[in-house]
Design a protein around this motif. Structure first.
Motif, mmCIF file in Angstrom:
data_model
loop_
_atom_site.group_PDB
_atom_site.id
_atom_site.type_symbol
_atom_site.label_atom_id
_atom_site.label_comp_id
_atom_site.label_asym_id
_atom_site.label_seq_id
_atom_site.Cartn_x
_atom_site.Cartn_y
_atom_site.Cartn_z
ATOM 1 N N THR A 335 0.820 -1.212 0.000
ATOM 2 C CA THR A 335 0.000 0.000 0.000
ATOM 3 C C THR A 335 0.853 1.261 0.000
ATOM 4 O OG1 THR A 335 -0.171 -0.109 2.405
ATOM 5 C CG2 THR A 335 -1.917 -1.152 1.153
ATOM 6 N N GLY A 355 -5.631 4.473 1.126
ATOM 7 C CA GLY A 355 -5.599 3.031 1.309
ATOM 8 C C GLY A 355 -4.686 2.384 0.290
ATOM 9 N N ASN A 356 -5.222 1.435 -0.457
ATOM 10 C CA ASN A 356 -4.410 0.735 -1.460
ATOM 11 C C ASN A 356 -4.773 1.143 -2.886
ATOM 12 O OD1 ASN A 356 -6.902 -0.454 -1.772
ATOM 13 N ND2 ASN A 356 -6.135 -2.556 -1.853
#
Length: 423
Positions: A335, A355-356
């Motif tokens: 991430t 986030g990712n």
């Protein structure tokens, strides 16, 4: 030359379309484990097409030589054998600067020796654990202890074992393969990474006298009492380099030709290039790329091989900036690979990460600026973005880029880019 020192900068001016032929160096992530594995052999193994200009390759060779391995370098050809490895149980401190120093654990374990290794370095892209390396060594019967100095391993003979990884780690898989090659009995590694570099490592080990199979996330190794070595093999071309130059043609609207390369290892990457409306086709043993078409948006997810490697998402992020509309990139492995996003924003890019995931609104005019290579691929993404941005771009910390791209400034210059190194 390609030996960037700390403090060197890349300066480029955007707007030039790239045309012509670009030759690939050997793949860094194939060469590094092959160099270590070759040091299992009693006789010299000859590795051809080694990207010897890369910082990580130079450091790994220096470490192995300091620890008693016999290594000779002649251009892009490297000869390796065990020699007196390890002649010291404490690895040099420079081992902390590269992640692939972890493979010294497998080499030492296979040879029934002991070593103290500083914690590894590499790109700072989040939580890059080494617990699976420790698990693999312990499952084979080695003793591994982590302390303030780093990792201590000792081995008095390895026994084959069934090992299951909770995620398919690349270097962890390689470490087990190297260690298990000289052991008693059979090792079966489940949920292994069986990407192309690992398949080639298996081919090298088999040529040296081991018995290894790699297929569909399963690796089996039938341990041998010793490995003779004395063989010759060429390191595969850098597929990651091929994708980078393909995207360079795409973002600049140019056309390039890559000789002696096929797309068998990068089918998913090629699929996404085509979705983005970059033309890619093979003719004979060469790859042709045209970026003349208007680019299209895409939604990309990284995944273990044969999916898109996490390494490549910054490269595709740069491509997405040239496509009018919204593209998304989700990284299911690292991430923190999105550190480069803040650098691309400096060009005026409309890109956000959380986030990712990164959300990229492309098709806007960008302006050259001063940025920093946050890591290897983030630095490459800055180069690619600078190639199609208006005006001058200055990239700092280019020693990061030199970790994975051999002679990138020279190769881009030959394609028509206005790019130079400033010490």
């Amino acid at each position: 030359m390609n030996s960037y020192e700390n403090g060197s900068k890349l300066v480029l001016k955007g707007g030039n379309k790239l045309f012509g032929e670009v030759s690939l160096s050997g793949a860094k992530n194939a060469a590094l484990p092959m160099i270590v594995a070759a040091c299992l052999g009693e006789d010299f193994t000859k590795l051809r097409n080694v990207p010897i200009g890369l910082r990580d390759v130079k450091i790994l060779i220096d470490i192995l030589k300091e620890l008693g391995a016999e290594i000779e370098v002649d251009g892009s050809t490297v000869l390796c054998k065990r020699g007196d490895f390890p002649n010291n149980r404490i690895a040099p401190s420079k081992a902390s600067t590269i992640r692939y120093s972890l493979l010294l654990l497998g080499l030492t374990a296979a040879l029934n020796q002991e070593i103290e290794l500083p914690l590894p370095g590499g790109c700072k892209i989040g939580d890059r654990k080494y617990d699976l390396h420790i698990l693999g060594m312990q499952k084979l019967g080695a003793t591994v202890v982590e302390n303030d100095q780093g990792l201590y391993l000792s081995s008095s003979g390895l026994i084959g074992s069934n090992i299951e990884f909770y995620l398919p780690t690349t270097s962890g898989t390689e470490n087990v393969m190297i260690a298990a090659a000289i052991s008693e009995g059979k090792t079966t590694l489940l949920n292994a990474n069986t990407r192309p570099e690992i398949i080639q490592l298996g081919e090298l080990l088999c040529a040296m006298g081991a018995k290894v199979t790699c297929n569909n996330r399963v690796v089996t190794v039938e341990g041998q009492s010793s490995l003779a070595g004395g063989v010759e093999i060429s390191v595969m071309p850098g597929w990651d380099e091929a994708i980078t130059y393909a995207v360079a043609a795409g973002v600049t609207g140019g056309e390039i030709y890559i000789p002696n390369f096929n797309t068998s290892f990068i089918k998913e990457d090629i699929r996404y290039l085509k979705i983005a409306n970059v033309e890619v086709f093979e003719w004979g043993s060469a790859l042709y790329v045209s970026g003349k078409n208007e680019k299209s948006t895409f939604d990309l997810f990284t995944a273990p091989y044969p999916g898109i490697n996490s390494d490549m998402q910054p490269i595709f992020a740069s491509l997405a900036l040239t496509a009018k509309g919204t593209s998304t990139i989700a990284d299911l492995r690292f991430t923190d690979r999105f550190q480069y996003v803040n650098e691309l924003i400096k060009f005026g890019a409309d890109i956000k990460s959380f986030g990712n995931t990164a959300i990229i609104n492309g098709g806007n005019k960008l302006k050259g600026t001063e940025v920093r290579a946050t890591d290897l691929r983030g630095g490459a993404a800055c180069i690619l973005t600078g190639l199609f941005s208006e005006g001058e771009t200055v990239i700092n910390s280019v020693e990061q880029i030199n970790r994975g791209y051999e002679s990138i400034q020279e190769k881009l210059s030959l394609l028509g880019a206005d790019i130079k190194i400033v010490e």
